[in-house]
Design a protein around this motif. Structure first.
Motif, PDB file in Angstrom:
ATOM      1  N   GLY A  36       0.969   4.024  -2.846  1.00 53.74           N
ATOM      2  CA  GLY A  36       0.638   5.388  -2.443  1.00 53.74           C
ATOM      3  C   GLY A  36       1.687   6.404  -2.835  1.00 53.74           C
ATOM      4  N   ARG A  37       2.933   5.968  -2.998  1.00 56.45           N
ATOM      5  CA  ARG A  37       3.994   6.874  -3.443  1.00 56.45           C
ATOM      6  C   ARG A  37       3.843   7.237  -4.918  1.00 56.45           C
ATOM      7  NH1 ARG A  37       8.957   6.568  -0.193  1.00 56.45           N
ATOM      8  NH2 ARG A  37       8.500   5.393   1.708  1.00 56.45           N
ATOM      9  N   ILE A  84       0.842  -1.200   0.000  1.00 61.86           N
ATOM     10  CA  ILE A  84       0.000   0.000   0.000  1.00 61.86           C
ATOM     11  C   ILE A  84       0.877   1.250   0.000  1.00 61.86           C
ATOM     12  CG2 ILE A  84      -1.625   1.351   1.392  1.00 61.86           C
ATOM     13  CD1 ILE A  84      -2.886  -1.304   2.265  1.00 61.86           C
ATOM     14  N   ASP A  85       1.952   1.210   0.782  1.00 62.98           N
ATOM     15  CA  ASP A  85       2.874   2.354   0.818  1.00 62.98           C
ATOM     16  C   ASP A  85       3.500   2.589  -0.552  1.00 62.98           C
ATOM     17  OD1 ASP A  85       4.724   4.268   2.489  1.00 62.98           O
ATOM     18  OD2 ASP A  85       6.077   3.053   1.266  1.00 62.98           O
ATOM     19  N   GLU A 120      -6.780   7.321  -2.316  1.00 57.50           N
ATOM     20  CA  GLU A 120      -6.913   7.129  -0.883  1.00 57.50           C
ATOM     21  C   GLU A 120      -6.399   5.742  -0.493  1.00 57.50           C
ATOM     22  OE1 GLU A 120     -10.951   7.723   0.158  1.00 57.50           O
ATOM     23  OE2 GLU A 120     -10.909   9.906  -0.177  1.00 57.50           O
ATOM     24  N   GLU A 121      -5.969   5.626   0.782  1.00 58.13           N
ATOM     25  CA  GLU A 121      -5.390   4.365   1.240  1.00 58.13           C
ATOM     26  C   GLU A 121      -6.367   3.202   1.090  1.00 58.13           C
ATOM     27  OE1 GLU A 121      -4.006   2.494   5.473  1.00 58.13           O
ATOM     28  OE2 GLU A 121      -3.190   4.466   4.962  1.00 58.13           O
ATOM     29  N   LEU A 148      -6.371   2.037  -2.416  1.00 57.45           N
ATOM     30  CA  LEU A 148      -5.159   1.276  -2.721  1.00 57.45           C
ATOM     31  C   LEU A 148      -5.281  -0.153  -2.186  1.00 57.45           C
ATOM     32  CD1 LEU A 148      -2.478   3.981  -1.845  1.00 57.45           C
ATOM     33  CD2 LEU A 148      -3.306   3.344  -4.124  1.00 57.45           C
ATOM     34  N   TYR A 149      -5.833  -0.288  -0.994  1.00 56.27           N
ATOM     35  CA  TYR A 149      -6.039  -1.615  -0.415  1.00 56.27           C
ATOM     36  C   TYR A 149      -6.992  -2.433  -1.286  1.00 56.27           C
ATOM     37  CZ  TYR A 149      -7.527  -5.158   3.016  1.00 56.27           C
ATOM     38  OH  TYR A 149      -7.828  -6.327   3.658  1.00 56.27           O
TER      39      TYR A 149
END
Length: 597
Positions: free
Chosen positions: A267-268, A263-264, A273-274, A277-278
């Motif tokens: 996200g980069r 996820i990180d 939104e997190e 991404l999940y």
């Protein structure tokens, strides 16, 4: 090239000495220093820590059984190379390690008493030691097994002492089989001078190591290093995917960390939104198993390349390079390049010729008196003059087209700048008129070609191809786009007729895995750029070094033959459909004007 055996090296004599390899990951006195871009070969002892070959004779399985029952075996197990220090880098960044080749020497396996799905079902160790011949081992009764070499353990080092059989944020025992030749791994660097170690090579390893270990091997690993944007966890990159690593005291903990790290990473690169991404990982993430039954579990989230697109081309999730891979990085600034290029243009006719062709000529610049202040870096630079000649398939030779040389130089600069921003390296540095300052590079005698439509030679080589249905029931029509593929053409110096070369044969002259990855990345970057001005790219050709990791020479309409207009202006459409030589300058000038605004 330097050879390290079990971590010991003499850089002056290349004389090696055997010594018990270390089995602790901790920053210390280095025995080998490497520089960015330098290829080195290191020797890795198998995970048992026992020499599998003594005086050129293979040890027996019984001898390995005895060794594994020795009370001191834990002091020898899971050995890694001694400290390899990286010169010319600084923390905090990620160390990128490119794995070029893994040469397996011997391999062995046994039954583990501490791990494995069926632990303790079978009696004893039942160790087996194999010699490797032509990449295979014999299992007896006429059965052979083909190797798939991979690396289980690689880590950067800090002050904390860690076991190579464990994984941490600096790497360690990940046991993910994706770390093979042609792949790369990114590891955090947190302590200067930067150091790393490597070990636990496998002849072949299955996901999760079902019996607790794979086919452990003695091996020589050829690698090179560079610096990339900082990531706080290990990331493996293969030509097809990224694998984000997670670890923990349990399988659940390792899986959770792998997902959080994935996820990180997303996200980069994605402005989402997190929670989105999940959810996205439900469609693009595959959970892959590393160390399943050991004390520290490892898992990876594998994200396929070319499944996430942005503006028409695949997203690049790799950490951005932080340093050029040539030896001229110190002078790659505008002022120095202008001074070197201007002096080279003035002295051009007096410079020694390195290459002379119809459309370009390359000369050496290192002995120009006016720019000796930049020595010794000038040995890594050359100047290229573009000539007003373009190869004509109709005429079967290069023909004069005055004016094209200056446009090529300008478009080459524009295209290369966009490639650099996307992380695709080229040899182009600067231009003046029809002269281009470039990094000096070896070039494989191959053209690396990307085809994204039935055009050019495939259209003419395969009669009635469009009459046959593809596997999914479609038909490939002339000029119609399709998914891009890469092929390799041998450049015939006698007839100037390029010949399609099978990939297996091309592998002898270029790293085909890396070259295909580089070519496709470049293709999508250029395609996206052309899409912004209502054009598409269907066909292109690149030159690369034997390593296949960057683009040499020129990137211009001269080697981007499949530029197709997709707008609604009938006059522009007619211009780009014209086959007249006189219209070529007008076409290229139109592209230059559009891309310059």
């Amino acid at each position: 090239m330097l050879l390290e055996e079990d971590g010991l090296i003499s850089e002056k004599t290349e004389k090696t000495e055997r010594k018990t390899p270390p089995n602790i990951l901790q920053h210390g006195t280095p025995t080998l220093r490497v520089f960015p871009g330098q290829a080195v070969t290191v020797h890795c002892r198998n995970a048992f820590g026992m020499a599998l070959e003594v005086h050129s004779r293979l040890v027996t399985g019984e001898a390995l059984d005895v060794f594994l029952e020795h009370p001191q075996k834990d002091a020898l197990g899971h050995p890694v190379t001694n400290h390899i220090e990286v010169s010319g880098m600084s923390s905090p960044y990620s160390l990128k390690i490119d794995i070029h080749h893994i040469e397996i020497e011997q391999t062995a396996t046994c039954l583990s008493k501490s791990t494995g799905i069926l632990k303790n079902r079978y009696p004893g160790r039942q160790s087996k030691v194999f010699s490797v011949s032509e990449g295979r081992i014999s299992l007896g009764k006429g059965i052979t097994l083909v190797g798939r070499p991979s690396i289980g353990c690689v880590a950067t080092l800090d002050q904390e002492a860690r076991r190579p059989s464990r994984c941490s944020f600096l790497g360690g025992n990940m046991d993910l089989m994706e770390l093979q030749a042609g792949s790369s791994i990114y590891l955090p660097m947190t302590m200067a001078p930067e150091q790393f170690a490597i070990g636990d090579v496998h002849f072949r390893q299955g996901s999760g190591e079902i019996p607790g270990l794979g086919l452990e091997a003695d091996a020589k690993v050829t690698l090179s290093v560079s610096m990339a944007e900082m990531l706080p966890y290990p990331l493996i990159e293969t030509p097809e995917a990224w694998v984000v690593v997670g670890w923990g005291d349990s399988n659940t903990e390792a899986q959770t960390m792998a997902v959080n790290n994935a996820i990180d990473l997303l996200g980069r690169n994605l402005p989402l939104e997190e929670v989105t991404l999940y959810q996205l990982l439900g469609g693009v993430g595959d959970l892959v198993v590393g160390n399943l039954t050991g004390k520290i579990s490892t898992f990876g989230v594998k994200i396929a390349k070319r499944c996430l697109y942005q503006q028409g081309y695949p997203m690049n999730l790799s950490p951005r390079p932080q340093q050029k891979q040539s030896g001229v990085s110190e002078i790659e600034n505008a002022e120095a390049m202008r001074a070197i290029l201007s002096a080279s243009v003035k002295a051009y006719n007096t410079l020694p010729i390195l290459h002379q062709g119809d459309s370009r000529e390359i000369r050496d610049i290192q002995n120009i008196a006016d720019i000796q202040c930049y020595q010794p870096k000038l040995s890594g630079l050359v100047i290229q003059r573009l000539n007003p000649k373009i190869f004509s398939f109709t005429a079967g030779k290069a023909v004069d087209v005055p004016g094209t040389e200056h446009i090529r130089a300008q478009l080459n600069q524009i295209f290369c700048e966009h490639l650099h921003k996307a992380g695709v390296e080229t040899t182009t540095l600067a231009y003046e008129g029809n002269y281009v300052l470039m990094k000096k590079s070896a070039v494989a005698n191959l053209e690396v070609i990307v085809k994204a439509a039935l055009i050019g030679s495939p259209k003419h080589l395969y009669p009635k191809l469009s009459e046959f249905a593809t596997r999914d029931g479609r038909r490939l029509q002339s000029m119609a786009p399709h998914e891009p593929y890469v092929r390799f053409d041998w450049r015939d110096p006698t007839s100037k007729n390029d010949i399609v070369m099978p990939e297996g044969l091309a592998e002898h002259f270029i790293d085909t895995v890396k070259a295909k990855d580089t070519a496709l990345k470049a293709f999508y970057v250029l395609k996206a750029l052309l899409n912004t001005i209502a054009f598409d790219l269907r066909d292109c050709c690149f030159f690369m070094p034997p390593e296949g990791n960057y683009i040499c020479a020129e990137v211009s309409p001269d080697n981007l033959g499949g530029i197709v207009y997709q707008g609604e202006d009938d006059n522009v459409q007619a211009l780009f459909q014209s086959k007249n030589k006189e219209d070529l300058v007008r076409k290229w000038q139109f592209l230059l004007d559009k891309l310059s605004t």
